[in-house]
Design a protein around this motif. Structure first.
Motif, PDB file in Angstrom:
ATOM      1  N   ARG A   1       1.752   9.956  -5.523  1.00  0.00           N
ATOM      2  CA  ARG A   1       2.425  11.244  -5.318  1.00  0.00           C
ATOM      3  C   ARG A   1       3.438  11.518  -6.439  1.00  0.00           C
ATOM      4  O   ARG A   1       3.553  12.656  -6.922  1.00  0.00           O
ATOM      5  CB  ARG A   1       3.148  11.251  -3.968  1.00  0.00           C
ATOM      6  CG  ARG A   1       2.234  11.170  -2.771  1.00  0.00           C
ATOM      7  CD  ARG A   1       2.995  11.499  -1.488  1.00  0.00           C
ATOM      8  NE  ARG A   1       4.183  10.671  -1.328  1.00  0.00           N
ATOM      9  CZ  ARG A   1       4.203   9.513  -0.673  1.00  0.00           C
ATOM     10  NH1 ARG A   1       3.092   9.046  -0.125  1.00  0.00           N
ATOM     11  NH2 ARG A   1       5.329   8.830  -0.550  1.00  0.00           N
ATOM     12  N   LEU A   2       4.147  10.483  -6.852  1.00  0.00           N
ATOM     13  CA  LEU A   2       5.153  10.663  -7.904  1.00  0.00           C
ATOM     14  C   LEU A   2       4.504  11.035  -9.233  1.00  0.00           C
ATOM     15  O   LEU A   2       5.046  11.848  -9.990  1.00  0.00           O
ATOM     16  CB  LEU A   2       5.976   9.377  -8.056  1.00  0.00           C
ATOM     17  CG  LEU A   2       7.138   9.417  -9.050  1.00  0.00           C
ATOM     18  CD1 LEU A   2       8.119  10.510  -8.681  1.00  0.00           C
ATOM     19  CD2 LEU A   2       7.834   8.063  -9.117  1.00  0.00           C
TER      20      LEU A   2
ATOM     21  N   LYS B   1       0.827  -1.201   0.000  1.00  0.00           N
ATOM     22  CA  LYS B   1       0.000   0.000   0.000  1.00  0.00           C
ATOM     23  C   LYS B   1       0.864   1.254   0.000  1.00  0.00           C
ATOM     24  O   LYS B   1       0.466   2.286  -0.562  1.00  0.00           O
ATOM     25  CB  LYS B   1      -0.911  -0.005   1.230  1.00  0.00           C
ATOM     26  CG  LYS B   1      -1.936  -1.124   1.240  1.00  0.00           C
ATOM     27  CD  LYS B   1      -2.808  -1.052   2.482  1.00  0.00           C
ATOM     28  CE  LYS B   1      -3.840  -2.168   2.488  1.00  0.00           C
ATOM     29  NZ  LYS B   1      -4.690  -2.130   3.705  1.00  0.00           N
ATOM     30  N   ALA B   2       2.025   1.159   0.619  1.00  0.00           N
ATOM     31  CA  ALA B   2       2.937   2.302   0.617  1.00  0.00           C
ATOM     32  C   ALA B   2       3.413   2.626  -0.802  1.00  0.00           C
ATOM     33  O   ALA B   2       3.588   3.793  -1.148  1.00  0.00           O
ATOM     34  CB  ALA B   2       4.135   2.020   1.526  1.00  0.00           C
ATOM     35  N   GLN B   3       3.608   1.598  -1.623  1.00  0.00           N
ATOM     36  CA  GLN B   3       4.012   1.858  -3.003  1.00  0.00           C
ATOM     37  C   GLN B   3       2.897   2.533  -3.787  1.00  0.00           C
ATOM     38  O   GLN B   3       3.156   3.418  -4.615  1.00  0.00           O
ATOM     39  CB  GLN B   3       4.420   0.559  -3.700  1.00  0.00           C
ATOM     40  CG  GLN B   3       5.048   0.800  -5.069  1.00  0.00           C
ATOM     41  CD  GLN B   3       5.141  -0.453  -5.911  1.00  0.00           C
ATOM     42  OE1 GLN B   3       4.287  -1.342  -5.812  1.00  0.00           O
ATOM     43  NE2 GLN B   3       6.153  -0.537  -6.753  1.00  0.00           N
ATOM     44  N   ALA B   4       1.662   2.120  -3.545  1.00  0.00           N
ATOM     45  CA  ALA B   4       0.532   2.750  -4.236  1.00  0.00           C
ATOM     46  C   ALA B   4       0.464   4.245  -3.904  1.00  0.00           C
ATOM     47  O   ALA B   4       0.283   5.084  -4.789  1.00  0.00           O
ATOM     48  CB  ALA B   4      -0.771   2.056  -3.847  1.00  0.00           C
ATOM     49  N   ALA B   5       0.626   4.579  -2.612  1.00  0.00           N
ATOM     50  CA  ALA B   5       0.600   5.992  -2.223  1.00  0.00           C
ATOM     51  C   ALA B   5       1.799   6.753  -2.785  1.00  0.00           C
ATOM     52  O   ALA B   5       1.669   7.899  -3.227  1.00  0.00           O
ATOM     53  CB  ALA B   5       0.574   6.099  -0.696  1.00  0.00           C
TER      54      ALA B   5
ATOM     55  N   ASN C   1       3.393  -4.781 -11.334  1.00  0.00           N
ATOM     56  CA  ASN C   1       2.175  -5.027 -10.571  1.00  0.00           C
ATOM     57  C   ASN C   1       1.114  -3.988 -10.922  1.00  0.00           C
ATOM     58  O   ASN C   1       1.312  -3.136 -11.788  1.00  0.00           O
ATOM     59  CB  ASN C   1       2.474  -5.024  -9.058  1.00  0.00           C
ATOM     60  CG  ASN C   1       3.121  -3.729  -8.593  1.00  0.00           C
ATOM     61  OD1 ASN C   1       2.688  -2.637  -8.962  1.00  0.00           O
ATOM     62  ND2 ASN C   1       4.158  -3.838  -7.776  1.00  0.00           N
ATOM     63  N   GLU C   2      -0.005  -4.070 -10.236  1.00  0.00           N
ATOM     64  CA  GLU C   2      -1.147  -3.205 -10.551  1.00  0.00           C
ATOM     65  C   GLU C   2      -0.811  -1.728 -10.375  1.00  0.00           C
ATOM     66  O   GLU C   2      -1.162  -0.890 -11.213  1.00  0.00           O
ATOM     67  CB  GLU C   2      -2.319  -3.593  -9.644  1.00  0.00           C
ATOM     68  CG  GLU C   2      -3.556  -2.727  -9.813  1.00  0.00           C
ATOM     69  CD  GLU C   2      -4.626  -3.070  -8.802  1.00  0.00           C
ATOM     70  OE1 GLU C   2      -5.679  -2.392  -8.803  1.00  0.00           O
ATOM     71  OE2 GLU C   2      -4.415  -4.008  -8.007  1.00  0.00           O
ATOM     72  N   TYR C   3      -0.115  -1.387  -9.287  1.00  0.00           N
ATOM     73  CA  TYR C   3       0.206   0.008  -9.017  1.00  0.00           C
ATOM     74  C   TYR C   3       1.207   0.565 -10.023  1.00  0.00           C
ATOM     75  O   TYR C   3       1.112   1.728 -10.420  1.00  0.00           O
ATOM     76  CB  TYR C   3       0.752   0.147  -7.602  1.00  0.00           C
ATOM     77  CG  TYR C   3      -0.116  -0.491  -6.546  1.00  0.00           C
ATOM     78  CD1 TYR C   3      -1.483  -0.221  -6.485  1.00  0.00           C
ATOM     79  CD2 TYR C   3       0.409  -1.379  -5.615  1.00  0.00           C
ATOM     80  CE1 TYR C   3      -2.292  -0.798  -5.526  1.00  0.00           C
ATOM     81  CE2 TYR C   3      -0.393  -1.970  -4.650  1.00  0.00           C
ATOM     82  CZ  TYR C   3      -1.740  -1.684  -4.615  1.00  0.00           C
ATOM     83  OH  TYR C   3      -2.537  -2.269  -3.672  1.00  0.00           O
TER      84      TYR C   3
END
Length: 426
Positions: A272-273, A264-268, A303-305
């Motif tokens: 932002r990026l 979830k941290a990668q999705a957030a 992956n999905e993100y």
């Protein structure tokens, strides 16, 4: 605990020397015998140790992520050789060697801190027993015994007797209240750090036994700190609370700027990026370029993100490159004005349907012939066709033959060849 601390007595002198050097600095500001001078000396010792352990912390992160990646393969080996433990161990070691991972790497920061922790415990315990240790002489020993942190002596413990606490110039109530609050803060910070790791920085697409182990540690470590914390001096509690807060802040920084893929941290972070890159039109930070470079190198394995991130750049008219930079795409879905505001590209309109005469005139123009000349030529051809048509010299004869044909048809005879009548049967 005293026996374990004595095993690390070889490092007691360096630890006491560092504390004394910091005490000299803070003592000139707050006073030599104050709790602020000695407490901040212990905090500074922790910060110095943790700065030196940053390379080990980076190695711990890489080892933890590598172990998460290997969990499916490890599970296959366990199922394949569940009846042969020796072969199972050999295959595990072979897997570690091929991938260059080490299960003990994730424990390196804790193992590296252990000597300093027990050395500090030995120093503070000697101060509580009125014993000189390391470079701490009689004057420093007396100053340390008079130092209080929120009313609790630096060397006092939760389990100390009232007489011992009174000898250090305090009361048993003050010591137990201060130590209880510090133990609660220490356990809570440890729990929050581990929970933050499990809820935000773990790949949720892969369910492995490693995740279950981490979840168990999230509850076991705080309980261990609460049980053993009552036997720690106040100075050691200051040390451990400081290192927990440092770990929590360090973990938050890593989760925010270098999250685990699929978490979830990668999705957030990618969200932002995307906003940052689409607004700036380029990538400025080296860490961001490295992450984009890794995402581009994955190709279809994203992956999905990560796919959502690439699609977001494409919609903004940007394309990620193999070196981690972004450039303007060839077919953007939107173009940016001079002030950076995106504007929609107009839709392509279908051409109107032309009539037959318009298509013929267009074909004539495409052949390179002027329109006036084509009209003149068509008029000339029309006039020539009329002039060249044969003239019937005897129209009256044709009319007569037509009239005769009609008169015969009216008399009951059919035009053309007649069918022979079938012979009648008599």
């Amino acid at each position: 605990m005293d026996t374990i601390a004595s095993l690390f007595s070889f490092i007691t002198t360096p630890v006491s020397w560092v504390i004394v050097q910091f005490h000299t600095v803070y003592g000139a500001i707050f006073g030599d015998d104050t709790g602020w001078a000695w407490g901040l000396s212990i905090v500074s010792l922790v910060i110095l140790i943790r700065i030196c352990l940053i390379p080990l912390f980076v190695k711990q992160i890489k080892a933890t992520r590598a172990m998460q990646t290997l969990q499916p393969e490890m599970k296959k080996i366990q199922e394949r050789y569940k009846n042969d433990k020796q072969r199972q161990s050999e295959e595990m070691m072979k897997l570690y060697k091929e991938t260059g991972t080490n299960p003990l790497s994730s424990c390196l920061p804790i193992l590296a801190q252990s000597p300093f922790f027990f050395a500090l415990y030995h120093v503070l315990n000697s101060i509580a027993n009125n014993e000189k240790v390391g470079v701490i002489n009689d004057r420093l020993l007396e100053s340390a015994q008079q130092a209080h942190i929120f009313g609790a002596p630096l060397a006092s413990k939760f389990t100390d007797s009232a007489a011992k606490v009174e000898a250090l110039g305090s009361t048993i109530t003050d010591v137990r209240v201060v130590t209880a609050i510090m133990i609660i803060l220490m356990s809570a910070s440890q729990f929050y750090t581990q929970r933050q790791l499990m809820t935000k920085n773990v790949d949720t697409t892969v369910k492995t036994p490693f995740m279950q182990q981490q979840k168990m540690l999230m509850y076991i470590f705080p309980v261990m700190f609460a049980v053993f914390g009552i036997n720690f001096p106040v100075g050691v509690l200051v040390y451990w609370l400081t290192t927990n807060v440092w770990t929590m802040g360090q973990q938050m920084y890593v989760i925010r700027n270098n999250p685990t893929p699929g978490s979830k941290a990668q999705a957030a972070y990618l969200e932002r990026l995307t906003k940052h890159v689409t607004h700036q039109g380029k990538v400025r930070r080296r860490g961001e370029r490295n992450i984009i470079k890794a995402i581009v190198a994955k190709g279809r394995d994203r992956n999905e993100y990560e796919r959502k991130f690439i699609n977001g750049l494409n919609k903004a008219g940007l394309a990620a490159q193999t070196d981690g930079t972004v450039v303007k795409g060839e077919t953007p879905a939107a173009v940016a004005t001079e002030d950076g505001t995106p504007t929609a590209v107009p839709r392509r309109q279908q051409p109107k349907r032309q009539s037959k005469s318009q298509r013929q005139s267009g074909a004539t123009k495409a052949a390179g012939e002027p329109e006036a000349k084509s009209d003149a030529t068509s008029d000339a051809k029309t006039s020539l066709s009329k002039d060249d048509a044969p003239v019937d010299a005897k129209p009256s004869a044709a009319k007569k033959s037509g009239a005769g044909t009609r008169s015969k048809a009216q008399s009951g005879q059919r035009k053309g060849p007649q069918r022979p009548k079938s012979p009648s049967k008599k």
